[in-house]
Design an enzyme around this catalytic site. Structure first.
Site, PDB file in Angstrom:
ATOM      1  N   LYS A   1       0.848  -1.201   0.000  1.00 44.39           N
ATOM      2  CA  LYS A   1       0.000   0.000   0.000  1.00 44.39           C
ATOM      3  C   LYS A   1       0.885   1.253   0.000  1.00 44.39           C
ATOM      4  CE  LYS A   1      -3.864   2.061   2.602  1.00 44.39           C
ATOM      5  NZ  LYS A   1      -4.661   1.966   3.850  1.00 44.39           N
TER       6      LYS A   1
ATOM      7  N   SER B   1      -9.599   2.209   2.987  1.00 48.02           N
ATOM      8  CA  SER B   1      -8.761   2.910   2.043  1.00 48.02           C
ATOM      9  C   SER B   1      -7.833   1.994   1.245  1.00 48.02           C
ATOM     10  CB  SER B   1      -7.898   3.939   2.775  1.00 48.02           C
ATOM     11  OG  SER B   1      -7.030   3.299   3.714  1.00 48.02           O
TER      12      SER B   1
ATOM     13  N   SER C   1      -9.479  -0.151   7.229  1.00 49.71           N
ATOM     14  CA  SER C   1      -8.990  -0.127   5.844  1.00 49.71           C
ATOM     15  C   SER C   1      -8.321  -1.399   5.339  1.00 49.71           C
ATOM     16  CB  SER C   1      -8.018   1.036   5.661  1.00 49.71           C
ATOM     17  OG  SER C   1      -8.730   2.228   5.587  1.00 49.71           O
TER      18      SER C   1
HETATM   19  N1  GLN Z   1     -12.702   4.647   6.531  1.00 51.13           N
HETATM   20  C1  GLN Z   1     -12.044   5.112   7.720  1.00 51.13           C
HETATM   21  C2  GLN Z   1     -11.596   6.525   7.504  1.00 51.13           C
HETATM   22  O1  GLN Z   1     -11.956   7.059   6.523  1.00 51.13           O
HETATM   23  C3  GLN Z   1     -10.895   4.211   8.045  1.00 51.13           C
HETATM   24  C4  GLN Z   1      -9.749   4.401   7.140  1.00 51.13           C
HETATM   25  C5  GLN Z   1      -8.550   3.588   7.542  1.00 51.13           C
HETATM   26  O2  GLN Z   1      -8.665   2.583   8.264  1.00 51.13           O
HETATM   27  N2  GLN Z   1      -7.398   4.038   7.123  1.00 51.13           N
HETATM   28  O3  GLN Z   1     -10.906   7.103   8.298  1.00 51.13           O
END
Ligand code: GLN
Length: 463
Positions: free
Chosen positions: A57, A132, A156
């Site tokens: 990632k 994400s 994410s």
């Molecule tokens: N969807 C959550 C956010 O927007 C979690 C994102 C993540 O785990 N990086 O913060």
């Protein structure tokens, strides 16, 4: 012929060791596949050697390889050192296939917040892969990588694993180093494995986890055991009723999860309903104070001087403002504003300090349940993969995707998502939450269930 859609990392390792394939052949099998998913932001040349290839990632710093965090503000940033997780991976011979797409600074649930365009779900190109970590998820499910590294702040790794039909672990906070990882919310961020099955997931976790002198929040980790057993005898499963009956959970999701819970019972587990009343009610609200507050502080470093993008101005102040205006997309800007407000004097106690107290309540609720249960189960995501564009104009609807993944993240606990069936032809994820350092229990339980569920992880359109 190497079937990149089905080959597991464990099998790849065996083929390499038996010299049935060469390292170069294996790497090329992934590298030559067309990326019609926009899974990768950058693809690497084969660095040589005969280790297993790995997708990473793009929030994880890689020496000599661009690391953008999905943001324009880091467009030309090339780290001069490796994150500890990358150093560990290289020590095990793993070879980086490329850097995968992500919501900007890992802020999002669909990968539509990437400055470099959305990633497509390999099951249905018109749908999101989740976020994400949608790039790593699409790469693994789409045959573009045998496994990958993701990062999880509030879901994410788990949520994209659910939406793309593979296995993802968000580890216990403090078991995996954050050194060299682009910081979003430091008290929540954890790097973790994205894999085709539970054994690969456990193996990759064993490679990246452990104490790191460069990250003082890390600890020694219990020896990781690759799971073998197919029985769940003696396992006590708790089913939090708020997480299984929450508003907005699709019926097809509930059905698939209930089938998996029945299977667990037939494998010898005891199953009992339990309750996490405050964690589910307040989890998302609490997260959207704590995470933006930390983000607003972490993102202060992008000033046009130290990293990537600079837009000139008449004086220093103007240069910084122009750089941040041009470099950040809407979602980081929204979070910086929320976070700065929540931390401002006069509001600090009302928002940030209160959220920290709620976080303690959430942790205690979970701790109490783990005196009676070994694992808690629920759907990972309330819905299957949704169409690209469906929620982009409604940030609150987007935030609710993480209703079920956030509470255990706030409590610092490990969570694993495995595919448990299909709804409307799309994968459904089952979330297993464990106690602190309970990864081995999660692997054991998830492996046994995985055998019984027998989900085919290859997207139907690619079979
Ligand atoms: N969807 C959550 C956010 O927007 C979690 C994102 C993540 O785990 N990086 O913060």
């Amino acid at each position: 012929m190497i079937d990149t859609l089905r080959l597991t990392a464990e099998e790849a390792k065996r083929l390499l060791e038996a010299r049935e394939i060469s390292g170069a052949e294996l790497f090329a099998a992934y590298a030559e596949r067309d990326d019609d998913l926009n899974a990768y932001l950058h693809r690497c040349d084969d660095p040589g050697g005969d280790g297993i290839p790995l997708a990473v990632k793009d929030v994880i710093g890689t020496k000599g390889i661009p690391t953008t965090a999905g943001s324009r503000i880091l467009e030309n940033y090339v780290p001069v050192y490796d994150a500890t997780v990358i150093a560990n991976a290289k020590q095990h011979g793993l070879r980086i296939l490329g850097k995968t797409n992500t919501d900007e600074f890992a802020m999002g649930s669909s990968t539509e917040n990437s400055a470099y365009g959305p990633t497509h779900n390999p099951w249905d190109l018109s749908r999101v892969p989740g976020g994400s970590g949608g790039g790593s998820a699409a790469a693994v499910s789409g045959g573009l990588a045998p496994w990958a590294l993701g990062s999880d702040t509030g879901g994410s790794i788990k949520q994209p694993a659910a939406l793309c039909g593979h296995v993802g672990l968000r580890p216990t906070y403090g078991t995996v180093s954050r050194f060299g990882v682009v910081a979003f919310a430091s008290s929540l961020d954890q790097v973790g494995p994205v894999a085709k099955n539970v054994r690969d997931c456990a193996y990759l976790y064993s490679i990246i986890s452990g104490r790191d002198a460069n990250d003082s929040t890390t600890v020694e980790v219990p020896k990781v055991e690759l799971p073998n057993a197919d029985s769940l005898a003696g396992l006590r499963i708790g089913v939090p009723k708020e997480m299984n009956g929450a508003e907005g959970i699709e019926i097809g999701v509930t059905d698939a999860v209930n089938r998996a819970i029945s299977l667990a019972e037939s494998l010898g587990a005891s199953v009992e309903e339990c309750s996490l009343p405050r964690s589910v009610d307040y989890g998302v609200a609490c997260y959207y104070l704590v995470a933006p507050a930390e983000a607003s502080s972490n993102l202060a470093r992008y000033d046009g001087v130290r990293y990537g993008l600079r837009v000139d101005g008449d004086d220093f102040r103007e240069m910084v403002m122009r750089t941040r205006d041009a470099g950040f997309g809407d979602e980081p800007k929204r979070r910086i504003m929320i976070g700065t407000y929540a931390l401002s004097s006069g509001y600090y106690d009302a928002y940030y300090a209160t959220a920290q107290k709620v976080r303690t309540v959430i942790k205690r609720e979970h701790d109490a349940l783990f005196e009676r249960f070994d694992v808690l189960v629920s759907p990972t995501s309330p819905t299957v993969a949704f169409p690209i564009g469906a929620k982009v104009h409604d940030p609150l609807a987007m935030y609710l995707n993480d209703l079920l993944t956030i509470p255990s993240c706030m409590a610092g606990l490990p969570g694993l998502s495995i595919p448990c069936g299909l709804s409307e032809g799309l994968p459904v994820g089952l979330q297993l939450i464990g106690p602190q350092f309970g990864e081995n229990t999660l692997f054991r339980a998830a492996h046994a269930l995985e055998q019984a569920i027998d989900f085919d992880p290859v997207p139907e359109r690619l079979r």
